[in-house]
Write a protein that holds these residues in place. Structure first.
Motif, PDB file in Angstrom:
ATOM      1  N   UNK A 235     -26.804   3.686  22.638  1.00 37.74           N
ATOM      2  CA  UNK A 235     -27.306   4.092  21.328  1.00 37.74           C
ATOM      3  C   UNK A 235     -27.613   5.587  21.369  1.00 37.74           C
ATOM      4  N   UNK A 236     -27.748   6.236  20.217  1.00 36.94           N
ATOM      5  CA  UNK A 236     -28.019   7.685  20.227  1.00 36.94           C
ATOM      6  C   UNK A 236     -29.308   8.073  20.944  1.00 36.94           C
ATOM      7  N   UNK A 237     -30.297   7.175  21.036  1.00 35.76           N
ATOM      8  CA  UNK A 237     -31.559   7.531  21.683  1.00 35.76           C
ATOM      9  C   UNK A 237     -31.632   7.082  23.143  1.00 35.76           C
ATOM     10  N   UNK A 238     -30.532   6.581  23.698  1.00 44.29           N
ATOM     11  CA  UNK A 238     -30.514   6.176  25.101  1.00 44.29           C
ATOM     12  C   UNK A 238     -30.599   7.412  25.996  1.00 44.29           C
ATOM     13  N   UNK A 239     -31.409   7.341  27.048  1.00 44.27           N
ATOM     14  CA  UNK A 239     -31.620   8.469  27.955  1.00 44.27           C
ATOM     15  C   UNK A 239     -30.839   8.270  29.250  1.00 44.27           C
ATOM     16  N   UNK A 240     -30.468   9.356  29.937  1.00 41.50           N
ATOM     17  CA  UNK A 240     -29.777   9.209  31.230  1.00 41.50           C
ATOM     18  C   UNK A 240     -30.568   8.391  32.235  1.00 41.50           C
ATOM     19  N   UNK A 241     -31.898   8.510  32.227  1.00 42.44           N
ATOM     20  CA  UNK A 241     -32.728   7.753  33.164  1.00 42.44           C
ATOM     21  C   UNK A 241     -32.665   6.256  32.891  1.00 42.44           C
ATOM     22  N   UNK A 242     -32.365   5.863  31.645  1.00 38.59           N
ATOM     23  CA  UNK A 242     -32.199   4.444  31.346  1.00 38.59           C
ATOM     24  C   UNK A 242     -30.971   3.877  32.046  1.00 38.59           C
ATOM     25  N   UNK A 243     -30.018   4.742  32.333  1.00 37.41           N
ATOM     26  CA  UNK A 243     -28.774   4.317  32.974  1.00 37.41           C
ATOM     27  C   UNK A 243     -28.901   4.346  34.495  1.00 37.41           C
ATOM     28  N   UNK A 244     -29.365   5.465  35.036  1.00 34.96           N
ATOM     29  CA  UNK A 244     -29.374   5.651  36.487  1.00 34.96           C
ATOM     30  C   UNK A 244     -30.656   5.164  37.147  1.00 34.96           C
ATOM     31  N   UNK A 245     -31.776   5.221  36.447  1.00 33.11           N
ATOM     32  CA  UNK A 245     -33.059   4.874  37.036  1.00 33.11           C
ATOM     33  C   UNK A 245     -34.000   6.070  37.009  1.00 33.11           C
ATOM     34  N   UNK A 246     -35.261   5.833  37.371  1.00 37.14           N
ATOM     35  CA  UNK A 246     -36.276   6.878  37.281  1.00 37.14           C
ATOM     36  C   UNK A 246     -37.323   6.653  38.361  1.00 37.14           C
ATOM     37  N   UNK A 247     -37.931   7.724  38.822  1.00 36.34           N
ATOM     38  CA  UNK A 247     -39.030   7.638  39.780  1.00 36.34           C
ATOM     39  C   UNK A 247     -40.352   7.558  39.016  1.00 36.34           C
ATOM     40  N   UNK A 248     -41.131   6.529  39.297  1.00 39.82           N
ATOM     41  CA  UNK A 248     -42.396   6.281  38.607  1.00 39.82           C
ATOM     42  C   UNK A 248     -43.535   6.395  39.613  1.00 39.82           C
ATOM     43  N   UNK A 249     -44.633   7.031  39.204  1.00 42.54           N
ATOM     44  CA  UNK A 249     -45.778   7.189  40.093  1.00 42.54           C
ATOM     45  C   UNK A 249     -46.550   5.881  40.210  1.00 42.54           C
ATOM     46  N   UNK A 250     -46.730   5.428  41.433  1.00 46.23           N
ATOM     47  CA  UNK A 250     -47.467   4.198  41.718  1.00 46.23           C
ATOM     48  C   UNK A 250     -48.890   4.570  42.123  1.00 46.23           C
ATOM     49  N   UNK A 251     -49.857   4.174  41.305  1.00 46.03           N
ATOM     50  CA  UNK A 251     -51.240   4.564  41.570  1.00 46.03           C
ATOM     51  C   UNK A 251     -51.809   3.874  42.799  1.00 46.03           C
ATOM     52  N   UNK A 252     -51.290   2.691  43.155  1.00 48.37           N
ATOM     53  CA  UNK A 252     -51.809   1.987  44.319  1.00 48.37           C
ATOM     54  C   UNK A 252     -51.393   2.673  45.615  1.00 48.37           C
TER      55      UNK A 252
END
Length: 350
Positions: free
Chosen positions: A84-101
């Motif tokens: 869709x026009x609002x799809x981001x590259x990170x939605x395709x390849x993945x993303x690094x998320x900060x884990x607070x634990x």
């Protein structure tokens, strides 16, 4: 996640087992796709050639059905991406998320981390998002925040797109198109197939009852079998001649790349294996020239004004280019082969 070596994947299959497995996959897909046997076989050939498939046609002719039927016929990981026009590259390849634990960044894999990735209406996303597929399609890996993650084998992207004349579409970048091994069009079914579709699809969706007839391990062995298909030097030189002719055609501004030569030969090996042969014929290259080469070409402005499509240009090249004399030569004949030269080969006389 590492890609296993070919020694770990298992060896090639005997001819009888290869034919039985491939025919089972084709028959399974044809429970959903009526009257498109050649298209189904080409889609399977692209999978066995370790390539990627682009299905382009008008809405409603079964593009997504074919992609999902192929995916469901194989018991392996499958992910679907709705572009869709609002799809981001990170939605395709993945993303690094900060884990607070753990107080550290944790990688969340995207949709490309699967054996079969179905991208629906790929040209409705922006070119930036489309380009997120470049690395994974060519190198079978994804790099996020400086870390590279390998993709599992087999890996195939099956993308559908509407013609660029449709509203809300973006043309695929040249580098993106060149990574697709083949482009096919579904076309409208003939009246008999459409009647069978009305009878079979009227009450329930046949996709709901489709069961896998192969798994990832079997597909890897099918691919190993295709790799062993013999290709004579004369056939390789004919493939080079076909691709070179696209670069010299007066109606073409940008011809086919060396990558296309390699993919043409790989697909021809798979096509030959599906036909029950352990060697490639020049006829295989002729049958595959349009789906493998046409979408990579950029026609000149004059050709576009005269409405000459790249399919027509490639078909004309196939018609004009002479075949090698030794097209019936035994694949085990090791005598040296003369280079492809128009003066040494006779025309087909069409």
């Amino acid at each position: 996640m590492t890609t296993p070596t070919w020694d770990e994947l298992g060896g090639a299959l005997p001819n009888e087992e290869f034919r039985a497995a491939s025919e089972a996959i084709v028959a399974n897909i044809e429970q959903v796709i009526e009257g498109k046997s050649a298209t189904v076989r080409l889609a399977l050939a692209v999978l066995l050639a370790e390539g990627h498939l682009l299905i382009e046609d008008v809405p409603g002719v079964g593009k997504t059905k074919l992609a999902k039927a192929l995916a469901r016929s194989i018991d392996c990981s499958v992910r679907r991406i709705q572009f869709t026009p609002d799809l981001l590259p990170s939605d395709v390849t993945g993303v690094s998320v900060y884990n607070q634990e753990t107080r550290d960044f944790e990688f969340k894999p995207g949709a490309v981390f699967a054996n079969l990735v179905v991208g629906d209406e790929i040209n409705r996303a922006s070119p930036k998002t489309q380009s997120a597929l470049l690395e994974c399609m060519e190198e079978r890996q994804v790099t996020v925040d400086g870390t590279t993650y390998e993709l599992q084998a087999p890996f195939m992207v099956i993308a559908t797109q509407n013609p660029i004349e449709m509203e809300g579409t973006y043309p695929l970048p040249e580098a993106q198109r060149d990574r697709f091994t083949a482009r096919i069009a579904m076309g409208y079914p003939d009246p008999r197939a459409e009647l069978a579709m009305l009878s079979g699809h009227g009450a329930t969706d046949p996709l709901n009852n489709l069961r896998a007839v192969a798994d990832a391990a079997l597909v890897r062995r099918l691919i190993a079998t295709v790799r062993d298909v013999h290709c004579a030097d004369a056939v390789k030189q004919y493939a080079i001649a076909l691709v070179t002719a696209t670069r010299e055609a007066p109606d073409v501004r940008l011809g086919a790349s060396p990558r296309s030569t390699l993919q043409l030969l790989r697909t021809a090996r798979a096509f030959a294996a599906l036909e029950g042969r352990d060697y490639v014929l020049p006829d295989d290259l002729q049958n595959l020239a349009v789906p493998v080469l046409a979408h990579r070409l950029i026609p000149t402005a004059d050709a576009q004004l005269s409405r000459r499509t790249t399919d027509t240009i490639v078909a004309d090249i196939v018609h004009r280019l002479p075949l090698p004399h030794d097209r019936g030569r035994s694949p085990y004949d090791t005598r040296p082969v003369p280079p492809v030269d128009g003066r040494q080969y006779e025309s087909r006389g069409r």
